[in-house]
Design an enzyme around this catalytic site. Structure first.
Site, PDB file in Angstrom:
ATOM      1  N   LYS A  11       0.849  -1.201   0.000  1.00 18.92           N
ATOM      2  CA  LYS A  11       0.000   0.000   0.000  1.00 18.92           C
ATOM      3  C   LYS A  11       0.882   1.248   0.000  1.00 18.92           C
ATOM      4  CE  LYS A  11      -1.696  -1.670   3.666  1.00 18.92           C
ATOM      5  NZ  LYS A  11      -2.395  -1.879   4.943  1.00 18.92           N
ATOM      6  N   THR A  15      -8.124   8.490   9.277  1.00 14.27           N
ATOM      7  CA  THR A  15      -7.615   7.291   8.593  1.00 14.27           C
ATOM      8  C   THR A  15      -7.198   6.195   9.569  1.00 14.27           C
ATOM      9  OG1 THR A  15      -5.410   8.307   8.519  1.00 14.27           O
ATOM     10  CG2 THR A  15      -6.827   8.611   6.590  1.00 14.27           C
ATOM     11  N   GLY A  38      -7.088   2.924  11.382  1.00 13.01           N
ATOM     12  CA  GLY A  38      -7.604   1.581  11.111  1.00 13.01           C
ATOM     13  C   GLY A  38      -7.743   1.240   9.648  1.00 13.01           C
ATOM     14  N   THR A  39      -7.149   2.042   8.762  1.00 13.52           N
ATOM     15  CA  THR A  39      -7.299   1.752   7.333  1.00 13.52           C
ATOM     16  C   THR A  39      -6.686   0.406   6.951  1.00 13.52           C
ATOM     17  OG1 THR A  39      -5.303   3.067   6.918  1.00 13.52           O
ATOM     18  CG2 THR A  39      -7.424   4.158   6.598  1.00 13.52           C
ATOM     19  N   GLY A  40      -5.508   0.102   7.507  1.00 15.54           N
ATOM     20  CA  GLY A  40      -4.861  -1.163   7.175  1.00 15.54           C
ATOM     21  C   GLY A  40      -5.655  -2.359   7.661  1.00 15.54           C
ATOM     22  N   CYS A  41      -6.165  -2.268   8.884  1.00 17.67           N
ATOM     23  CA  CYS A  41      -6.989  -3.348   9.444  1.00 17.67           C
ATOM     24  C   CYS A  41      -8.242  -3.550   8.595  1.00 17.67           C
ATOM     25  CB  CYS A  41      -7.400  -3.020  10.878  1.00 17.67           C
ATOM     26  SG  CYS A  41      -6.037  -2.709  12.016  1.00 17.67           S
TER      27      CYS A  41
END
Length: 272
Positions: free
Chosen positions: A176, A211, A213-216
């Protein structure tokens, strides 16, 4: 037995509800998948930062995994926060005993506010024990660089990093690119490398601090789609659209890095 798709998240708890177990279960629910969970850590956390971390005993982690395996039909699962080498070994050993379907590994290393969530000596354990088990890995740029030792600045270096991760046993790599140095760019770029092809997904760079928690959330959506039987490329594309909607329609909660909007994507589909 139920035909409802079932997924599992192995991760830490975020008391603020924007990341970790809470974000994963919200995402599973919004994508029509029944979610189960194994808690690895309890954090005292809000949009302003992480103030305390309490690791769950290894025996309790093992017991949770066993309990899920004995009563649910998990067809895909994700691993998020594992803070120590012992926790990584514990989870890897337990997973070798059960079949939970496809594994999405989100190598959580640093919280949005900058708090380290993975000890330095645990990185080699992640490479040794979990990367060979992963069907999909979803690192951001700093995480991919930490796992590979390669500085990612463009398409070529992203390819080099992905190739190294695949050589360590991962099937599909999603790097990402939201942390790319060229933050003045109007778009964010993600690199996707499967065993047979590679492609790029782009979306507008949204001017928001919400933003957390975007990865989770992204990795949880990939997991949910895989649990429903979607092909990996389709699952990733849906997850990209899902997180883009979640970021671009902020809830404006909290005084710091606020959570994303987990139901925005569904609202957009209804409007269409």
């Amino acid at each position: 037995m139920s035909k409802i798709s079932q997924a599992l998240t192995i991760a830490g708890s975020d008391s603020g509800g924007g990341a970790g177990i809470q974000a994963d279960l919200k995402t599973f629910q919004m994508r029509g998948v029944f979610g189960t969970s194994v808690l690895t850590a309890i954090t005292a956390q809000n949009t302003l930062g992480v103030f305390d971390i309490h690791s769950v005993p290894l025996s309790t982690i093992e017991s949770q995994i066993k309990a899920i395996a004995e009563d649910f039909q998990i067809s895909a699962f994700k691993i998020g926060m594992l803070g120590t080498e012992k926790e990584i070994e514990c989870v890897a050993n337990a997973l070798c005993q059960y079949n939970f379907g496809k594994l999405v590994l989100d190598p959580v290393m640093i919280a949005k506010g900058g708090t380290p969530l993975l000890q330095q000596d645990a990185i080699s354990a992640l490479q040794t024990y979990l990367l060979p088990l992963a069907d999909v890995i979803t690192p951001n740029l700093p995480e991919a660089e930490a796992l590979t030792g390669i500085k990612i600045i463009d398409d070529s270096t992203a390819y080099q990093a992905a190739k190294k991760l695949q050589d360590l046993g991962v099937n599909t790599v999603v790097i990402k690119g939201e942390h790319l140095a060229d933050s003045q760019s109007t778009h964010c770029r993600d690199w996707i490398f499967t065993p047979t092809t590679h492609f790029i997904l782009e979306c507008p760079r949204f001017p928001t601090r919400h933003t957390h928690g975007t990865g989770c959330t992204f990795s949880a959506c990939v997991t949910a789609e895989l649990a429903k039987g979607q092909a990996v490329e389709t699952a990733i594309k849906i997850a990209k659209d899902y997180i883009s909607a979640a970021i671009s329609h902020p809830l404006n909660i909290g005084y710091g890095y606020g959570p994303t909007n987990h139901w925005a994507y569904q609202d957009l589909l209804i409007e269409e």
